[in-house]
Design a protein around this motif. Structure first.
Motif, mmCIF file in Angstrom:
data_model
loop_
_atom_site.group_PDB
_atom_site.id
_atom_site.type_symbol
_atom_site.label_atom_id
_atom_site.label_comp_id
_atom_site.label_asym_id
_atom_site.label_seq_id
_atom_site.Cartn_x
_atom_site.Cartn_y
_atom_site.Cartn_z
ATOM 1 N N ALA A 18 0.833 -1.210 0.000
ATOM 2 C CA ALA A 18 0.000 0.000 0.000
ATOM 3 C C ALA A 18 0.863 1.255 0.000
ATOM 4 O O ALA A 18 0.578 2.224 -0.713
ATOM 5 C CB ALA A 18 -0.933 -0.011 1.205
ATOM 6 N N GLY A 22 0.427 0.435 -4.039
ATOM 7 C CA GLY A 22 -0.334 -0.763 -4.381
ATOM 8 C C GLY A 22 0.461 -1.809 -5.120
ATOM 9 O O GLY A 22 -0.045 -2.909 -5.371
ATOM 10 N N VAL A 68 -10.888 -5.560 -1.843
ATOM 11 C CA VAL A 68 -11.944 -4.599 -2.168
ATOM 12 C C VAL A 68 -13.129 -4.764 -1.226
ATOM 13 O O VAL A 68 -13.672 -3.789 -0.696
ATOM 14 C CB VAL A 68 -12.385 -4.761 -3.639
ATOM 15 C CG1 VAL A 68 -13.588 -3.873 -3.926
ATOM 16 C CG2 VAL A 68 -11.229 -4.431 -4.573
ATOM 17 N N GLY A 71 -12.123 -3.595 2.202
ATOM 18 C CA GLY A 71 -11.966 -2.143 2.237
ATOM 19 C C GLY A 71 -13.296 -1.421 2.200
ATOM 20 O O GLY A 71 -13.508 -0.442 2.925
ATOM 21 N N GLU A 75 -14.607 0.981 5.152
ATOM 22 C CA GLU A 75 -14.942 2.386 4.906
ATOM 23 C C GLU A 75 -16.318 2.726 5.467
ATOM 24 O O GLU A 75 -16.510 3.774 6.089
ATOM 25 C CB GLU A 75 -14.906 2.683 3.408
ATOM 26 C CG GLU A 75 -13.508 2.814 2.844
ATOM 27 C CD GLU A 75 -13.520 3.112 1.365
ATOM 28 O OE1 GLU A 75 -14.628 3.231 0.783
ATOM 29 O OE2 GLU A 75 -12.439 3.232 0.780
ATOM 30 N N GLU A 103 -7.727 7.531 -1.343
ATOM 31 C CA GLU A 103 -7.626 6.223 -1.988
ATOM 32 C C GLU A 103 -6.808 6.402 -3.250
ATOM 33 O O GLU A 103 -7.261 7.042 -4.200
ATOM 34 C CB GLU A 103 -9.009 5.671 -2.336
ATOM 35 C CG GLU A 103 -9.772 5.119 -1.165
ATOM 36 C CD GLU A 103 -11.011 4.357 -1.602
ATOM 37 O OE1 GLU A 103 -11.392 4.466 -2.794
ATOM 38 O OE2 GLU A 103 -11.599 3.665 -0.769
ATOM 39 N N GLY A 104 -5.587 5.864 -3.245
ATOM 40 C CA GLY A 104 -4.709 6.098 -4.377
ATOM 41 C C GLY A 104 -4.400 7.575 -4.479
ATOM 42 O O GLY A 104 -3.924 8.193 -3.530
ATOM 43 N N ARG A 128 -15.701 11.245 -5.284
ATOM 44 C CA ARG A 128 -14.246 11.214 -5.428
ATOM 45 C C ARG A 128 -13.794 12.505 -6.100
ATOM 46 O O ARG A 128 -14.360 12.910 -7.119
ATOM 47 C CB ARG A 128 -13.811 10.013 -6.276
ATOM 48 C CG ARG A 128 -14.176 8.675 -5.673
ATOM 49 C CD ARG A 128 -13.951 7.551 -6.667
ATOM 50 N NE ARG A 128 -12.546 7.361 -6.958
ATOM 51 C CZ ARG A 128 -11.750 6.535 -6.278
ATOM 52 N NH1 ARG A 128 -12.242 5.832 -5.268
ATOM 53 N NH2 ARG A 128 -10.487 6.394 -6.601
#
Length: 246
Positions: A18, A22, A68, A71, A75, A103-104, A128
């Motif tokens: 991470a 990633g 996923v 996560g 969240e 995220e990223g 986002r």
């Protein structure tokens, strides 16, 4: 608190991936974790078998799709846990309060508590956005050693006439965020809307950001430093709840 060494090491590997965005090679994982190559190989075999890691065609390793589901559930739970603290921020400021994470290269809004005022701001939960034009994004970027690389990948598109659109300008802004302990968005994402954001820390690491947002004239009338001090206290309480043992 006693821990299971193999579990700790597997989590170290996932966190190393991470931290590298990633994806990482074996040597990068070893450098980050301090684990022997043989140990890393054994851990990766188990993580690969469960789908938590995948191996790319160039033999590098990446976080897998099994994360996923975990996560997404995590969240949602963090958003639930944050609600009482967001409501405290509304009581403190009179304005809408938000919780966001990174995220990223993107910021995602996880939770919100609405202002009781008739004229109030909303940031859609699940939305986002790029980090450079929001107060929460600046707080999250300010804790990342790769902030310049993130900005290089995303660019700094102009959202309004007040948006900072150069990497150099944003890095200077991030220095100011670290120095004063909070970030502001003065109509940089949306004209007429001002925001103030503070970090949520789990240990020393910034894991989220909490903010208040409202019409520019109301936010300008507030004592920012005093408000930020109260917001940091609330964010600290929330960060303590996120820590080990809770």
């Amino acid at each position: 608190m006693s821990t299971v060494q193999s579990v700790d090491r597997a989590l170290d590997v996932l966190e190393a991936l991470a931290d590298r965005g990633g994806e990482a090679g074996l040597s990068e994982i070893a450098a980050r974790t301090g684990l022997p190559y043989g140990t890393i190989h054994r851990l990766l075999r188990s993580l690969l078998a469960r789908g938590y890691v995948r191996q790319e065609s160039d033999r590098r390793y990446a976080l897998g799709s099994a994360l996923v589901r975990l996560g997404g559930t995590a969240e949602r739970m963090v958003g639930v846990w944050a609600q009482p603290y967001l409501e405290k921020m509304v009581a403190l400021s009179g304005e809408t309060a938000n919780l966001a994470i990174m995220e990223g290269d993107f910021v995602i809004y996880l939770a919100q508590a609405a202002s009781p005022r008739r004229l109030r701001m909303f940031a859609e939960v699940g939305r986002r956005v790029l980090p450079h034009s929001t107060a929460v994004g600046k707080v999250l970027l300010a804790d990342r050693p790769d902030a310049a690389a993130v900005l290089g990948r995303t660019g700094l598109p102009r959202r309004t006439d007040h948006t900072v659109t150069t990497v150099e300008g944003m890095l200077a802004e991030l220095d100011a965020v670290r120095e004063r302990g909070y970030a502001v968005d003065l109509g940089e994402e949306e004209l007429g809307v001002h925001c103030l954001a503070v970090p949520v820390r789990d240990g020393g690491r910034v894991v989220a950001s909490m903010s208040i947002s409202g019409p520019a004239e109301r936010i300008e009338a507030l004592d920012r430093d005093r408000l930020a001090e109260g917001m940091r206290e609330i964010a600290g309480e929330f960060g303590a709840e996120l820590g080990p043992g809770h």
